[in-house]
Design an enzyme around this catalytic site. Structure first.
Site, mmCIF file in Angstrom:
data_model
loop_
_atom_site.group_PDB
_atom_site.id
_atom_site.type_symbol
_atom_site.label_atom_id
_atom_site.label_comp_id
_atom_site.label_asym_id
_atom_site.label_seq_id
_atom_site.Cartn_x
_atom_site.Cartn_y
_atom_site.Cartn_z
ATOM 1 N N GLU A 218 3.155 19.448 -4.154
ATOM 2 C CA GLU A 218 2.651 18.666 -3.010
ATOM 3 C C GLU A 218 3.155 19.191 -1.669
ATOM 4 O O GLU A 218 4.349 19.470 -1.493
ATOM 5 C CB GLU A 218 3.049 17.196 -3.162
ATOM 6 C CG GLU A 218 2.490 16.298 -2.073
ATOM 7 C CD GLU A 218 2.730 14.820 -2.325
ATOM 8 O OE1 GLU A 218 2.304 13.988 -1.509
ATOM 9 O OE2 GLU A 218 3.344 14.482 -3.365
ATOM 10 N N LYS A 234 -1.821 11.139 -4.573
ATOM 11 C CA LYS A 234 -1.744 9.815 -5.183
ATOM 12 C C LYS A 234 -2.901 9.692 -6.156
ATOM 13 O O LYS A 234 -4.057 9.940 -5.798
ATOM 14 C CB LYS A 234 -1.830 8.700 -4.129
ATOM 15 C CG LYS A 234 -0.503 8.337 -3.496
ATOM 16 C CD LYS A 234 0.472 7.811 -4.518
ATOM 17 C CE LYS A 234 1.864 7.659 -3.967
ATOM 18 N NZ LYS A 234 2.863 7.573 -5.040
#
Length: 416
Positions: A218, A234
């Protein structure tokens, strides 16, 4: 400034091992590495780095300039490589650590190694040899993991859902920890980790204070000139599941969109009015062991913005806190019995030539000087969350790390 084309050579893991052997032979500090997708390169390795504890506000403080190129290739040259831990609670390692390097090895997208330096110094012959013909053999290591307590995680998920019903938060990230003990060198654990999992935002550094092996997928933030970009993750399913299910999952989509709004708010605190945009929404992407929903937010900020101001507006990363961020952080501190440490913080590099790129320190193992290891895992909790499913998500995310095996010896793993 010096730029030397070295040529095709070893994989990043092989080069990192060879540079570690060189550092031990010459009594130099260990190398540091960024591997995956950093500054448009496949790897950026500092041949050695004196990584020391620093005050958190001074981390990544070098300027983030526009990115020059030479012959179409991005120039990095050198900079400050380090980490900034999650700010709530006192962790096992220093709150921030890192160091400056005047030179790096860069692996471009075509598999060519380059030596870049902010000075006029030539590439040392043994550094070139480490890149082009790494001779260091993999070293054996073993790891014994102990899983976290499932009941405590279940209770925290339910407490978060109660807080959502009470209107205190819309979403919060609830985390837990695997603990372990390594026999061998953390650098060899990391080298095997990048070979076996191929993460996009991996990073490694070590010092007398311990080591950080981040196998993250990420991007927390990248700054190039006045452009800042963040790509929050997410929404998660195991790789064995149909990835299309993520886009039709009300829970996963809501989880992602709420965090996208939080990132927009964070960057909007600094951005030139009207420049905050969502350039990619709900893209399904693979990561080690799982599928994720990934979105991208971009903004323009004033050229005088400092790294400290960027952190003040947006740190800790939105995806590992919740909405609203301040209340979510307060509740997280009550619910989670152990400080997160480096996990959920950030690892990366600030270069005066190339800018600033930082990961979200998930899928990240921190090592104490005596070999103690901690792996944090967690996920976003919404009103639709099922505690059993959230626990399984933690296991799915941890699996790519706890099932790593050394090249030469079997790992000792206690399965959860």
């Amino acid at each position: 400034m010096r730029l030397e084309r070295l040529g095709a050579g070893g994989r990043p893991a092989e080069v990192l091992r060879a540079l570690h052997a060189r550092a031990r032979r010459l009594s130099l500090p260990a190398p540091a590495a960024l591997v995956g997708r950093w500054f448009d390169a496949a790897a950026v390795i500092a041949p050695h780095l004196q990584a020391q504890p620093v005050a958190p506000r001074t981390a990544f403080a070098s300027s983030a300039a526009d990115r020059p190129t030479t012959g179409g290739d991005p120039v990095i040259g050198g900079g400050w490589i380090g980490y900034l831990a999650y700010p709530d609670g006192v962790g096992r390692l220093p709150s921030a650590a890192g160091g400056w390097t005047d030179s790096v090895l860069r692996l471009d997208a075509d598999g060519c190694w380059w030596y870049e330096s902010l000075t006029d110094a030539c590439c040392p012959p043994d550094v070139a040899a480490a890149a082009l013909d790494p001779q260091s053999e993999p070293r054996a290591w073993s790891m014994r993991w102990t899983p976290p307590d499932r009941g405590s995680h279940h209770d925290n998920v339910e407490a978060c859902k109660d807080a959502i019903r009470a209107g205190e938060v819309y979403q919060s990230c609830i985390c837990t920890q695997f603990t372990g003990q390594i026999t061998g060198r953390p650098a060899d654990f990391f080298a095997d980790g990048i070979d076996q999992t191929q993460p996009t935002r991996a990073a490694y550094l070590q010092g007398p204070w311990g080591a950080v092996a981040s196998l993250s997928p990420e991007l927390y933030v990248a700054r190039h000139g006045t452009t800042v970009t963040s790509s929050p993750i997410k929404g998660t399913l195991p790789l064995t599941a149909d990835p299309a299910a993520l886009r039709v999952s009300a829970k996963d989509v809501a989880e992602n969109v709420m965090i996208v709004d939080l990132v927009r708010n964070d960057l909007g605190r600094l951005a030139v009015t009207g420049t905050v945009t969502v350039t990619d929404l709900l893209r399904v992407r693979p990561a080690p062991g799982v599928w994720h929903l990934v979105s991208t937010v971009q903004a323009q900020i004033p050229p005088t913005t400092t790294a400290a101001e960027l952190f003040e507006a947006s740190f800790p990363p939105a995806s590992v806190t919740g909405c609203p961020k301040t209340r979510a952080r307060q509740l997280i501190s009550d619910w989670e019995p152990q400080p997160r440490g480096v996990y959920c913080g950030t690892v990366g590099m600030s270069s005066p030539l190339a800018g600033l790129e930082l990961n979200v320190a998930i899928r990240t193992v921190e090592f104490t000087p005596t070999g103690g290891a901690v792996l944090g895992v967690g996920g976003g909790i919404t009103i639709d969350s099922d505690p059993a499913a959230e626990w399984q998500e933690c296991l799915d995310k941890a699996r790519s790390i706890i099932e790593l095996t050394p090249t030469q010896a079997p790992a000792l793993i206690e399965r959860p």
